[in-house]
Design a protein around this motif. Sequence first.
Motif, short mmCIF file in Angstrom:
data_model
loop_
_atom_site.label_atom_id
_atom_site.label_comp_id
_atom_site.label_asym_id
_atom_site.label_seq_id
_atom_site.Cartn_x
_atom_site.Cartn_y
_atom_site.Cartn_z
N ALA A 125 0.85 -1.18 0.00
CA ALA A 125 0.00 0.00 0.00
C ALA A 125 0.89 1.23 0.00
N CYS A 134 -5.13 -1.37 -1.48
CA CYS A 134 -4.16 -2.18 -0.75
C CYS A 134 -4.19 -3.58 -1.35
N THR A 158 -6.91 4.17 3.04
CA THR A 158 -6.01 3.06 2.71
C THR A 158 -5.93 2.05 3.86
#
Length: 177
Positions: A125, A134, A158
Amino acid sequence: MKSRLFALGVLVVLTVSACGQGAAGQAPLPTTEKVVVGGSAAGTVPPAVLDPCALLSPQDRSSAGLNVLGVPKEINGARACDWTVPATFGVTVTVDEKNGLADLEIARKTATKIKVGDRQALKVADKKAADGTCAVLLGMGEKASVQIDVSNTNFTDTTLACERAVTVAGLAEPKLP
């Protein structure tokens, strides 16, 4: 009477010889096998029919928040399955039988070594990009891998995408050869 016994005998022989060959017209199911290279076990080679859509059972999908069925697809010659939860997130699981973890081209600054079950894995990521994506890459021996990619629909958070990717990887990992 003898012709009936003969016909019955032929039927028994044909039935027994067909055991384990699947339904008529279908190839037998392959088995997972160990491959020895240079005198040492190189790991388990995945069967050619490993179905990425079958790596998540209905219960697994529910645990991962996937309330949709997977759609089979192909990505760069590898089998994949895509689940898209409208207005939320999507997951793609790709079975790559040609590239192990060491063969995958990854920006090392975005990769973190982790373990999923007993397998070596990479969590990938770009936290600086904060783009809501991710991936978790699971090794399957030296020359194969399974890649779990998660994208949040709004391309934010994320951390949440990584939580989802790790969850899906944990659900799929026990089913890998």
